[in-house]
Design an enzyme around this catalytic site. Structure first.
Site, PDB file in Angstrom:
ATOM      1  CD  GLU A  34      -0.007  -1.341  -6.811  1.00 51.47           C
ATOM      2  OE1 GLU A  34      -0.944  -0.692  -6.347  1.00 51.47           O
ATOM      3  OE2 GLU A  34       1.095  -1.448  -6.244  1.00 51.47           O
ATOM      4  CD  GLU A  56       7.172  -1.226  -7.161  1.00 47.63           C
ATOM      5  OE1 GLU A  56       6.652  -1.202  -6.035  1.00 47.63           O
ATOM      6  OE2 GLU A  56       6.625  -0.731  -8.164  1.00 47.63           O
TER       7      GLU A  56
HETATM    8  C1  XIL Z   1       5.491   3.859  -2.777  1.00 46.32           C
HETATM    9  C2  XIL Z   1       6.655   4.798  -2.423  1.00 46.32           C
HETATM   10  O1  XIL Z   1       7.790   4.032  -2.111  1.00 46.32           O
HETATM   11  C3  XIL Z   1       6.262   5.685  -1.248  1.00 46.32           C
HETATM   12  O2  XIL Z   1       7.269   6.675  -1.020  1.00 46.32           O
HETATM   13  C4  XIL Z   1       4.913   6.371  -1.508  1.00 46.32           C
HETATM   14  O3  XIL Z   1       4.514   7.079  -0.354  1.00 46.32           O
HETATM   15  C5  XIL Z   1       3.848   5.344  -1.877  1.00 46.32           C
HETATM   16  O4  XIL Z   1       4.299   4.570  -2.988  1.00 46.32           O
HETATM   17  N1  XIL Z   1       3.770  -0.163  -5.402  1.00 46.32           N
HETATM   18  C6  XIL Z   1       4.245   0.755  -6.306  1.00 46.32           C
HETATM   19  C7  XIL Z   1       5.106   1.870  -5.830  1.00 46.32           C
HETATM   20  O5  XIL Z   1       4.056   0.586  -7.513  1.00 46.32           O
HETATM   21  O6  XIL Z   1       4.912   3.040  -6.593  1.00 46.32           O
HETATM   22  C8  XIL Z   1       4.874   2.176  -4.371  1.00 46.32           C
HETATM   23  O7  XIL Z   1       5.822   3.164  -3.962  1.00 46.32           O
HETATM   24  C9  XIL Z   1       4.982   0.924  -3.547  1.00 46.32           C
HETATM   25  C10 XIL Z   1       3.949  -0.097  -3.968  1.00 46.32           C
END
Ligand code: XIL
Length: 369
Positions: A147, A255
Site C-alpha cells: 500500500e 484479499e
Molecule cells: C486487516 C486485518 O484483516 C484486520 O484484522 C486488522 O485489524 C487490520 O488489517 N489490507 C491489508 C491487510 O493488507 O493486512 C488488512 O488486514 C486489510 C487491508
C-alpha cells in the site's frame, strides 16, 4: 434429465474449491491466530479441505513480530508457518514494509525525534533481514511492500515515504533489494488495494518497471480486492490484471471479500478512518447496519451473482492469475464487520457464521466445468 441434475449436484457436493480450480490457480484463505493455533477446529478443517494456500491475517505484521525495540516475538508467526507447512499449504508472508500496524519506534528515536536517513535504512534492513531469515524455507513468498501508491498513481505520504523525504522509489528499491538478499528462495511481491483504479494501476506499473530497470527482482503484484456488490466495475478489474501481467510478473487476487453493507457519503471502501460522530446517531446506524438479523434472500442472491461474476472473470484470465485468496473463511471472522465502521454485521465471505457454505460457495464450484 432429472438423473443428470442429481448427478451434477452430487458431483458438486463432493468437489472442493482447490480441486475445482486446480488447473487454474491456487485457492488461498487468510487465517487468524485462532485457526493457526488449532483453537478453531471447524474453520481449520474446512480450510484444509478447500484451500491449498494461506495468508496470515495479522501474525506476520511488524507490530506483532517486533512490538518494542528490544522485543522480537515469533510465537504467532511460527504457529502460522507450522500450520501451513504441517498441512502442505503454500504460505504467504504478509507484510514487511507497511505504514499500518508498524510501531512508531521504527521511525522515531527513543527521544521522539525522527530517525536520520541512514538510521531508517538500517531499521528497514535489520527488520527485513531478521524476519526473512527467521522464516527462510517456510514462507513461499512475501508481500515486501504494502500500500505505498496513492489513488493518483504517485507515492502516498506515509510514515515510510516521509522518512525517506518522499522518495518512494528509494523505499521500494531498498525493500526489494534487502528482501532478495535476506531470503533468495522466497518470491517477492507488491500488494495494494484500489489497484484497479486506472491512475493507481498505472502508478503501480511504473513502480514495477522502475524496479526492473534497476535490475531488482519483483515476482508479482497482488490486487487486494476488498470489493462490494456493485463496485468496482469488472472492466477495471480485467484491465488491471492485464496491465500487471504484461509486466511479466505474477498477478494475484490477494484479499478478496464482498462487502454487502451501504457505503457512507465519503464512500469508504478502504483507506479512510471513520471518525465522524454523526455516524454514531441511531438513524444512521439503522441505515448503515441493515442486516443485523440476517441477510434477506434478495441480497443473498446478489451476493451469489457477484461472487460468480468475479470468479468467472478470474477463471477466464487463469493464464495470467497465479492465486486467488479470500480474506478469511466465514463472515464472523471478517475484518469487514469493523471496517470502515465498527460493530456492524457484514456478510463478505463464502461461509456463514455457523461455518455452513453459502449458495455463492456452491456456485463457484460449478464455474470451471
Ligand atoms: C486487516 C486485518 O484483516 C484486520 O484484522 C486488522 O485489524 C487490520 O488489517 N489490507 C491489508 C491487510 O493488507 O493486512 C488488512 O488486514 C486489510 C487491508
Amino acid at each position: 434429465m432429472a438423473g443428470i441434475l442429481v448427478s451434477l449436484t452430487f458431483c458438486h457436493a463432493q468437489k472442493t474449491l482447490k480441486d475445482a480450480y486446480a488447473d487454474a490457480f491456487r485457492m488461498g484463505c487468510a487465517v487468524n491466530s485462532q485457526i493457526a493455533a488449532g483453537r478453531d477446529g471447524r474453520s481449520s478443517d474446512l480450510i484444509l479441505k478447500q484451500f491449498n494456500a494461506v495468508s496470515p491475517e495479522n501474525d506476520l505484521k511488524p507490530e506483532v513480530i517486533h512490538p518494542r525495540p528490544d522485543t522480537w516475538n515469533f510465537r504467532a508467526g511460527d504457529q502460522y508457518v507450522n500450520y501451513a507447512k504441517n498441512n502442505g499449504l503454500w504460505a504467504l508472508g504478509h507484510t514487511l514494509v507497511w505504514h499500518n500496524q508498524t510501531p512508531s519506534f521504527f521511525f522515531n528515536r527513543s527521544d521522539g525525534t525522527p530517525k536520520s536517513h541512514d538510521e531508517m535504512v538500517e531499521t528497514m534492513h535489520s527488520y527485513i533481514d531478521t524476519v526473512m531469515k527467521h522464516f527462510a524455507g517456510k514462507i513461499d513468498a512475501w508481500d515486501v511492500v504494502n500500500e505505498i501508491i496513492d489513488n493518483d498513481g504517485s507515492y502516498r505520504k506515509t510514515l515510510w515515504t516521509n522518512a525517506f523525504d518522499g522518495d518512494g522509489d528509494e523505499v521500494v528499491r531498498l525493500a526489494f533489494k534487502f528482501a532478495q538478499e535476506s531470503d533468495p528462495g522466497a518470491e517477492l511481491y507488491y500488494n495494494d488495494f484500489n489497484a484497479w483504479r486506472p491512475e493507481k494501476r498505472d502508478g503501480i506499473a511504473r513502480m514495477v518497471r522502475m524496479l526492473q530497470k534497476n535490475g531488482i527482482r519483483i515476482d508479482g503484484v497482488g490486487i487486494q480486492a476488498h470489493w462490494g456488490l456493485n463496485y468496482p466495475k469488472n472492466e477495471y478489474i480485467t484491465a488491471a490484471i492485464d496491465t500487471f501481467a504484461s509486466l511479466g510478473v505474477k498477478v494475484m487476487i490477494t484479499e478478496l471479500d464482498v462487502d454487502v453493507l451501504p457505503l457512507t457519503r465519503e464512500g469508504q471502501i478502504i483507506g479512510q478512518t471513520m471518525s465522524d460522530p454523526q455516524f454514531q446517531l441511531e438513524e444512521f446506524k439503522t441505515y448503515l447496519d441493515p442486516y443485523r438479523d440476517g441477510l434477506p434472500d434478495d441480497v443473498q442472491a446478489q451476493v451469489t451473482t457477484r461472487w460468480k461474476e468475479l470468479m468467472q472473470l478470474f477463471y477466464n484470465r487463469r493464464d495470467r492469475i497465479d492465486r486467488v485468496t479470500i480474506w478469511g473463511l466465514h463472515d464472523g471472522m471478517s475484518w469487514k464487520n469493523d471496517y470502515p465502521i465498527p460493530h456492524r454485521i457484514n456478510y463478505p465471505l463464502l461461509y456463514n457464521r455457523d461455518r455452513t457454505p453459502k449458495p455463492a460457495f456452491e456456485a463457484l464450484l460449478a464455474i470451471p466445468e
